[in-house]
Design a protein around this motif. Structure first.
Motif, PDB file in Angstrom:
ATOM      1  N   ALA A 295      -5.477  25.085 -17.949  1.00  0.00           N
ATOM      2  CA  ALA A 295      -5.596  23.713 -17.460  1.00  0.00           C
ATOM      3  C   ALA A 295      -4.761  23.512 -16.200  1.00  0.00           C
ATOM      4  CB  ALA A 295      -5.162  22.731 -18.546  1.00  0.00           C
ATOM      5  N   ASP A 298      -6.360  25.593 -13.188  1.00  0.00           N
ATOM      6  CA  ASP A 298      -7.614  24.990 -12.752  1.00  0.00           C
ATOM      7  C   ASP A 298      -7.335  23.733 -11.932  1.00  0.00           C
ATOM      8  OD1 ASP A 298      -9.369  26.844 -13.752  1.00  0.00           O
ATOM      9  OD2 ASP A 298      -9.808  25.750 -15.607  1.00  0.00           O
ATOM     10  N   LYS A 299      -6.366  22.950 -12.354  1.00  0.00           N
ATOM     11  CA  LYS A 299      -5.991  21.745 -11.625  1.00  0.00           C
ATOM     12  C   LYS A 299      -5.395  22.084 -10.268  1.00  0.00           C
ATOM     13  CE  LYS A 299      -3.226  17.518 -11.920  1.00  0.00           C
ATOM     14  NZ  LYS A 299      -2.217  16.758 -12.708  1.00  0.00           N
ATOM     15  N   ASN A 302      -8.262  23.165  -7.991  1.00  0.00           N
ATOM     16  CA  ASN A 302      -9.164  22.054  -7.669  1.00  0.00           C
ATOM     17  C   ASN A 302      -8.536  21.051  -6.714  1.00  0.00           C
ATOM     18  OD1 ASN A 302     -11.200  23.104  -9.291  1.00  0.00           O
ATOM     19  ND2 ASN A 302     -10.543  21.956 -11.098  1.00  0.00           N
ATOM     20  N   GLU A 303      -7.208  20.986  -6.715  1.00  0.00           N
ATOM     21  CA  GLU A 303      -6.532  20.026  -5.846  1.00  0.00           C
ATOM     22  C   GLU A 303      -6.152  20.593  -4.496  1.00  0.00           C
ATOM     23  OE1 GLU A 303      -3.212  18.547  -8.073  1.00  0.00           O
ATOM     24  OE2 GLU A 303      -4.453  17.191  -9.295  1.00  0.00           O
TER      25      GLU A 303
END
Length: 304
Positions: A295, A298-299, A302-303
């Motif tokens: 998690a 992935d964050k 993605n950011e």
């Protein structure tokens, strides 16, 4: 039980590594274990003291990330892949020259996004690497995570010396004693071998072995020089430190709350339970640490 049960009894099936051996700049070798899925994203996983890429916590990361659009590189420290290394020294919590070798090899494969995770000693290696390289860290490296990491080796050494934790200390000493005897056979004049039972704690053990082999005055000089703690303030990429408050090997500055408050790039997550590199969850295949890592990274990606 939260520490011993996952280490001794947890089984992670379905991970098939592709092994690659690389030569190091100083004439040694490292064994790298890959899970390749032709993804542009890669996670580099570093194991703990006397661990390997086959430990359940590394296999758990390899399985979860391999199923979620990541390639995986689980590397083995010198002497930890099943074959004794060539040089006269093994490895330690701050031996980031080998981390650099691994990262360089990963970059050769053309990955656009690389993240790093380390467990216990591997966490120390990871944090020290991204901290000491902060001003010239490779742009592909987007984030880091350390689990059950002894940020302060002096504190951790004192914790292991407590009577209630001698089980862990003695286990490490026994395993290291075997390797040091084999290393002494390779290099007869390297160091005087003593029975591991003759050392009352890791401070004595490291003063006799680690400090001498790596050129430090004593264990305290060794700890101060190789630990990751001084480098935490320099970290410039998103970094998660996950340590359990009931970890039998951690205390004091191993929970660097002050630094985490000062450095906005560090997230310090302290859980009530989890033990040392445990974090098992009821009725779940993967540990909390593994799911949290997926998690988090992935964050981070993605950011970007």
């Amino acid at each position: 039980m939260e520490t011993i049960f996952p280490s001794a009894l947890r089984k992670v099936k379905g991970v098939k590594y592709e092994r690659e051996r690389i030569d190091t700049r100083d004439g040694d070798f490292l064994d790298l274990d890959w899970v390749k899925r032709d993804n542009s994203r890669l996670i580099i996983a570093s194991h703990g003291l006397e661990g390997s890429s086959d430990r359940p916590y590394i296999l758990g990361i390899a399985k979860l990330f391999g199923q979620n659009n990541w390639d995986v590189l689980a590397w083995n420290c010198r002497s930890c892949s099943g074959e004794m290394n060539r040089r006269e020294y093994l490895y330690h919590h701050g031996f980031t020259q080998d981390v650099e070798e691994v990262v360089s090899k990963a970059r050769e494969r053309g990955y656009k996004e690389i993240v790093m995770i380390g467990f216990s000693m591997g966490g120390s290696l990871t944090l020290k690497y991204v901290g000491e390289k902060s001003d010239d860290l490779y742009p592909e490296i987007k984030g880091a995570m350390a689990v059950s990491v002894p940020c302060n080796l002096s504190s951790s050494s004192r914790m292991l010396a407590l009577k209630k934790n001698k089980f862990y200390q003695n286990r490490f000493m026994r395993k290291l004693d075997i390797k040091l005897r084999e290393k002494s056979a390779q290099y007869p004049n390297l160091i005087e071998i003593k029975p591991w039972q003759s050392f009352s704690d890791f401070h004595e053990f490291d003063t006799h072995y680690s400090a001498k082999i790596f050129g430090y005055k004593d264990a305290q000089d060794f700890y101060d020089s190789v630990q990751c703690y001084p480098h935490l303030t320099s970290i410039k990429i998103p970094t998660l430190i996950l340590n359990a408050l009931n970890d039998p090997m951690l205390t004091g500055d191993c929970y660097p709350e002050f630094i985490a408050k000062q450095n906005q790039n560090i997230i310090l997550e302290l859980t009530k339970h989890g033990g040392h590199v445990g974090f098992l969850q009821k009725r779940k295949v993967h540990t909390y640490a593994e799911e949290r890592a997926l998690a988090f990274f992935d964050k981070v990606i993605n950011e970007q």
